[in-house]
Design a protein around this motif. Structure first.
Motif, short mmCIF file in Angstrom:
data_model
loop_
_atom_site.label_atom_id
_atom_site.label_comp_id
_atom_site.label_asym_id
_atom_site.label_seq_id
_atom_site.Cartn_x
_atom_site.Cartn_y
_atom_site.Cartn_z
N ALA A 45 24.42 60.68 69.46
CA ALA A 45 24.88 59.21 69.16
C ALA A 45 24.66 58.34 70.55
CB ALA A 45 25.87 59.19 68.40
N ASP A 46 24.26 56.94 70.28
CA ASP A 46 24.15 56.35 71.48
C ASP A 46 24.52 54.90 70.96
OD1 ASP A 46 23.63 55.41 74.05
OD2 ASP A 46 21.31 54.72 73.11
N LEU A 47 24.96 54.14 71.79
CA LEU A 47 25.52 52.96 71.66
C LEU A 47 24.69 51.75 72.67
CD1 LEU A 47 29.38 53.23 71.22
CD2 LEU A 47 27.75 52.93 69.28
N THR A 48 24.70 50.46 72.05
CA THR A 48 24.10 49.47 72.92
C THR A 48 24.67 48.18 72.75
OG1 THR A 48 22.20 49.24 71.42
CG2 THR A 48 21.76 50.62 73.04
N VAL A 49 24.73 47.17 73.70
CA VAL A 49 24.98 45.71 73.47
C VAL A 49 24.16 44.84 73.99
CG1 VAL A 49 27.79 46.21 73.39
CG2 VAL A 49 26.40 46.14 75.44
N GLY A 69 20.79 56.43 59.82
CA GLY A 69 21.79 56.88 60.87
C GLY A 69 22.16 55.87 61.99
N THR A 70 21.80 54.66 61.67
CA THR A 70 21.97 53.45 62.50
C THR A 70 22.80 52.44 62.05
OG1 THR A 70 20.46 52.05 61.65
CG2 THR A 70 19.77 53.68 63.41
N THR A 80 25.39 60.30 61.53
CA THR A 80 24.94 60.88 60.07
C THR A 80 24.67 59.68 59.20
OG1 THR A 80 26.54 62.77 60.63
CG2 THR A 80 25.91 62.48 58.19
N PRO A 81 23.45 59.86 58.44
CA PRO A 81 23.07 58.98 57.51
C PRO A 81 24.25 58.65 56.56
CG PRO A 81 21.34 60.52 57.87
CD PRO A 81 22.49 60.81 58.46
N GLY A 82 24.54 57.48 56.41
CA GLY A 82 25.43 56.98 55.12
C GLY A 82 26.99 56.90 55.69
N SER A 123 34.27 53.19 71.90
CA SER A 123 33.74 54.63 71.28
C SER A 123 33.32 54.28 69.91
CB SER A 123 34.62 55.67 71.59
OG SER A 123 34.67 56.01 72.78
N ALA A 124 32.39 55.19 69.34
CA ALA A 124 31.91 55.02 68.01
C ALA A 124 32.24 56.53 67.58
CB ALA A 124 30.76 54.66 67.76
N VAL A 125 33.03 56.81 66.47
CA VAL A 125 33.11 58.34 65.99
C VAL A 125 32.44 58.31 64.56
CG1 VAL A 125 34.73 60.06 65.59
CG2 VAL A 125 35.18 58.32 67.39
N ASP A 126 31.50 59.39 64.72
CA ASP A 126 31.02 59.72 63.20
C ASP A 126 32.03 60.26 62.34
OD1 ASP A 126 29.74 61.22 61.04
OD2 ASP A 126 27.76 60.99 62.52
#
Length: 215
Positions: free
Chosen positions: A29-33, A73-74, A52-54, A95-98
């Motif tokens: 997983a990746d994050l951008t601003v 998954g975005t 994970t999708p949805g 942070s972003a947690v699935d």
């Protein structure tokens, strides 16, 4: 050819088949601003991929919130840059947690300044005294100017230097009230921006201070 050799080759073929049939590892997983530096309280878009999708997404760290991944998954969600009491920049963590697969976590570090066109504004004291000026939150690669305004007119303009780095920072030595030849008593306005000459409405920041006649 003996039986041992035949068995060995059969096992090797089975292992190769297993390796070929195993799925490729999923992308992390990746994050951008959309920028490299932000001001406290500024709204910005946080985007993530390879979740994970949805799945629901939990936003944690120095910023909290929630989002939802789409079928690819975005996700994109609005967050607010956290408060920074000092001039900055300060590095904060998001942070972003699935929530379907909690091991799938992406972390991003952001630079945050107290305000756009910020400064320590060290005007208190003797106007001609040398002091340290600090700046953050300016457009990188462009000069920083001060305009000293009295009765609606600039009485002096001063170029401190060029803002550097992702957050447009500068530290330099100058007088408390530089570039002003006649220091008249009154209520003054310090205007900080990136324009050589004073013009009302130019993006920047302002602060008021008084000059009093010494007895």
């Amino acid at each position: 050819m003996d039986d041992c050799t035949i068995v060995s080759r059969m096992l090797a073929g089975m292992v190769a088949g297993v390796l070929l049939l195993s799925p490729a590892a999923a992308d992390a997983a990746d994050l951008t601003v959309p920028a490299a530096c932000f001001a406290s309280g500024q709204r910005l878009t946080l985007s993530g991929t390879s979740f994970t999708p949805g799945t629901p997404i939990a936003i944690a760290g120095d910023v909290t919130g929630a989002a939802q991944a789409d079928p690819a998954g975005t996700f994109s969600t609005a967050i607010t840059a956290p408060p920074v009491a000092e001039l900055g920049p300060r590095v904060v963590t998001v942070s972003a947690v699935d929530q379907t697969n909690p091991a799938n976590v992406a972390t991003l570090r952001l630079r945050v300044v107290h305000e756009a066109f910020g400064s320590n504004r060290p005007v208190a004291g003797r106007p001609r005294e040398l002091t340290t000026w600090r700046f953050a939150g300016f457009v990188p690669g462009q000069p920083i100017y001060a305009h000293f305004v009295l009765d609606g007119r600039s009485r002096g303009d001063y170029r401190f230097g060029v803002a550097r780095g992702a957050c447009g920072t500068l530290t330099t030595r100058a007088a408390r009230v530089p570039g002003v030849s006649a220091l008249a008593p009154g209520r003054w306005t310090l205007r900080l921006d990136q324009r050589m000459t004073y013009r009302e409405g130019t993006p920047g920041s302002s602060a008021s201070f008084s000059i009093v006649r010494r007895r």
